[in-house]
Design an enzyme around this catalytic site. Structure first.
Site, short mmCIF file in Angstrom:
data_model
loop_
_atom_site.label_atom_id
_atom_site.label_comp_id
_atom_site.label_asym_id
_atom_site.label_seq_id
_atom_site.Cartn_x
_atom_site.Cartn_y
_atom_site.Cartn_z
N LYS A 132 1.10 -1.39 -0.02
CA LYS A 132 -0.25 0.40 -0.13
C LYS A 132 1.18 1.44 0.37
O LYS A 132 1.99 0.89 0.56
CB LYS A 132 -0.94 -0.19 1.07
CG LYS A 132 0.09 -0.11 2.45
CD LYS A 132 -1.36 -0.36 3.48
CE LYS A 132 -0.66 0.03 5.09
NZ LYS A 132 -1.68 0.63 6.30
N ARG A 156 -9.60 0.40 15.06
CA ARG A 156 -9.56 1.00 13.87
C ARG A 156 -10.41 0.00 13.45
O ARG A 156 -11.81 0.86 12.47
CB ARG A 156 -7.95 0.85 13.65
CG ARG A 156 -8.02 1.99 12.55
CD ARG A 156 -6.58 2.01 11.61
NE ARG A 156 -5.49 0.33 11.66
CZ ARG A 156 -4.67 0.43 10.51
NH1 ARG A 156 -3.62 1.26 10.45
NH2 ARG A 156 -4.43 -0.84 10.69
N HIS A 167 -5.40 -6.50 13.96
CA HIS A 167 -3.86 -5.89 13.70
C HIS A 167 -3.36 -5.41 14.78
O HIS A 167 -4.44 -5.52 15.73
CB HIS A 167 -4.73 -4.59 12.85
CG HIS A 167 -3.65 -3.86 11.73
ND1 HIS A 167 -2.17 -4.60 11.86
CD2 HIS A 167 -3.33 -2.71 12.22
CE1 HIS A 167 -1.38 -3.53 11.45
NE2 HIS A 167 -1.24 -2.45 11.68
N ARG A 170 1.80 -10.59 7.77
CA ARG A 170 1.74 -8.73 6.59
C ARG A 170 2.81 -8.11 6.62
O ARG A 170 2.95 -6.98 7.38
CB ARG A 170 -0.38 -7.98 7.59
CG ARG A 170 -0.63 -8.86 6.62
CD ARG A 170 -2.28 -8.18 6.95
NE ARG A 170 -2.43 -8.04 8.81
CZ ARG A 170 -2.72 -8.17 9.44
NH1 ARG A 170 -3.22 -9.02 9.18
NH2 ARG A 170 -3.15 -7.16 10.55
N TYR A 197 15.79 31.49 4.00
CA TYR A 197 15.39 31.82 4.18
C TYR A 197 15.15 32.48 5.19
O TYR A 197 15.18 31.71 6.64
CB TYR A 197 13.46 31.11 4.63
CG TYR A 197 13.54 31.05 2.76
CD1 TYR A 197 13.04 33.05 2.24
CD2 TYR A 197 12.93 30.11 2.41
CE1 TYR A 197 12.50 32.34 0.93
CE2 TYR A 197 12.68 30.21 1.14
CZ TYR A 197 12.26 30.89 0.13
OH TYR A 197 11.99 30.93 -0.70
N CYS A 218 14.09 24.55 1.35
CA CYS A 218 12.84 25.30 0.55
C CYS A 218 12.03 24.33 0.18
O CYS A 218 13.06 23.47 0.38
CB CYS A 218 13.63 25.66 -0.38
SG CYS A 218 15.34 27.31 0.23
N MET A 219 11.73 24.69 -0.64
CA MET A 219 10.74 24.51 -1.77
C MET A 219 11.07 23.22 -2.32
O MET A 219 10.59 22.00 -2.75
CB MET A 219 9.59 24.93 -2.40
CG MET A 219 8.61 24.16 -2.75
SD MET A 219 7.59 24.78 -3.65
CE MET A 219 6.10 25.71 -2.24
N ASP A 220 12.26 24.05 -3.67
CA ASP A 220 12.62 23.25 -4.11
C ASP A 220 14.22 22.58 -3.83
O ASP A 220 15.01 22.01 -4.64
CB ASP A 220 12.73 23.64 -5.61
CG ASP A 220 11.81 23.98 -5.90
OD1 ASP A 220 10.11 22.93 -5.38
OD2 ASP A 220 11.51 25.00 -6.68
#
Ligand SMILES: Cc1ncc(COP(=O)(O)O)c(C=O)c1O
Length: 396
Positions: A40, A137, A166, A224, A268, A315-317
């Site tokens: 998953k 759950r 589980h 699992r 930043y 930073c983002m990139d």
């Protein structure tokens, strides 16, 4: 390097290691016992199609997905083994589930009613039932087990292939007075209702499997595995008796360097300033790639097998690292130099690197999370490459 890449930031997954981990875990169980590797969430960020395809070649009998969409994606990619659908579903998904031959792990009466409306008498539709034994759950209450048995007896178009629960704290499995022990007792009560039927009883995630094996040397329920399959040792209290190999590395390169004088800032809000003349490397990966902002001024990468600290705000990139000590120890560092955010440094940089490792579990501890989140946060825009360290031809 893949010629289609416009940025040398990528994840590399070693499928030979994955396969070895699978066999290592599989051997903890008796032959033919239930083992359902969890693929998953894009195989915990490793790439679900490639991982599932590799495991299918390795002889897996079941695979686990969380969402209908994940099952469909694997079917469309040609994966044929039974796919267990662990997520709860609604009426609008039932046609897709049936068309794609997904095997639902049922947690609620509503799902049984939906299936009963769509699966004709005379067919044999496999399903698993899940019991809530303390996780609170998903899953039926254990007190509903006999009623479920009656339902199965009167709905002969369904065959019970498995019964699951589980654990909320797998790492205490096998210890006296443990949460796992209490849950497994409840589970055994639920199983009693299905006497006379042949089905798999499965309960163990990675930590429970490794822990029970370390303590008792044998596993009484099917497994699992998720995290362990990907090579991260789950938390255990008894010393594990198996070895696992991390499969994923997250790599990039220096694209620019800056020489800073004392007092000059990086990124930043200037949260880092040079306290000595410093060599700063700019790495083209950021929080949009899953290199979390919490690593600002606190993370590390490997460069030539040495640790280089992340400096300034991620930073983002991009993020920046202090390469001053790497350069002092091993000579000039410039654009093109590899950095490893997760994984091994193989000492492959012009023969001057060291062997070193930065594990997802270490990263997780640094930012108070778990390796699962470190892996699954590596975003889709990061290409995944596949290789086999054992040299056997495979996918690239
Ligand atoms: C129902 C179920 N089984 C097994 C697993 C695998 O757990 P782990 O990755 O700890 O082995 C998960 C993961 O969350 C799960 O939800």
């Amino acid at each position: 390097m893949n010629p289609r890449l416009h940025r040398r930031t990528y994840v590399e997954v070693d499928l030979a290691r994955l396969e070895r981990n699978f066999h290592t875990l599989r051997k903890l169980l008796p032959p033919n016992a239930f083992c359902c590797p969890m693929v998953k969430a894009n195989a915990y960020g490793h790439g679900d199609v490639e991982v599932a395809t590799q495991l299918e070649l390795a002889g897996v009998k079941h695979l686990g997905v969380g969402l209908v969409e994940e099952g469909v994606r694997l079917r469309e990619a040609g994966v044929r083994v039974p796919l267990l659908l662990f997520g709860i579903f609604e009426e609008f998904s039932v046609d897709t589930i049936l068309e794609n031959k997904l095997t639902p792990v049922i947690s609620h009466w509503s799902e049984l009613e939906i299936l009963a409306d769509h699966v004709p008498f005379g067919s044999r539709f496999a399903l698993h039932l899940k019991f809530n034994t303390g996780m609170n759950r998903l899953g039926f209450d254990v007190s509903e087990a006999l009623q479920l048995r009656d339902w199965l007896d009167t709905h002969q178009q369904f065959s019970l292939e498995g019964v699951a629960t589980h654990l909320l704290r797998g790492e205490d499995a096998g210890e006296p007075d443990s949460d796992s022990g209490a849950q497994l007792e409840q589970f055994a009560r639920a199983l009693g209702a299905f006497q006379g039927l042949r089905f798999h009883a499965h309960a163990l995630n990675s930590s429970a499997a490794v822990q029970l094996h370390a303590r008792d040397g044998r596993l009484s329920y099917g497994m699992r595995p998720g995290l362990a399959l990907y090579g991260v040792m789950p938390s255990t209290r008894a010393t594990p008796k198996i070895q696992l190999e991390p499969c994923l590395s997250f790599r990039s390169h220096v694209v620019m360097t800056h020489r800073l004088n004392v007092g000059e800032a990086v990124s930043y809000n200037a949260i880092w300033k040079a306290s000595r003349p410093s060599l700063i490397g700019v790495i083209p990966a950021g929080y949009a790639d899953g290199f979390q902002r919490q690593f600002s001024n606190s993370g590390e990468v490997l460069c030539r097998g040495r640790r280089a600290p992340v400096v300034g705000t991620v930073c983002m990139d991009y993020f920046m690292v202090d390469l001053t000590d790497v350069e002092a120890a091993s000579g000039a560092v410039g654009p093109g130099e590899e950095v490893v955010m997760i994984g091994d440094s193989h000492g492959e940089n012009q023969g001057i690197g060291l062997e070193a490792q930065l594990g997802a579990d270490e990263l997780a501890r640094r930012v108070s999370t778990i390796p699962y989140e470190i892996f699954t946060r590596i975003s889709e825009r990061v290409p995944r490459h596949y290789r086999r360290s054992d040299g056997v031809a495979g996918m690239t």
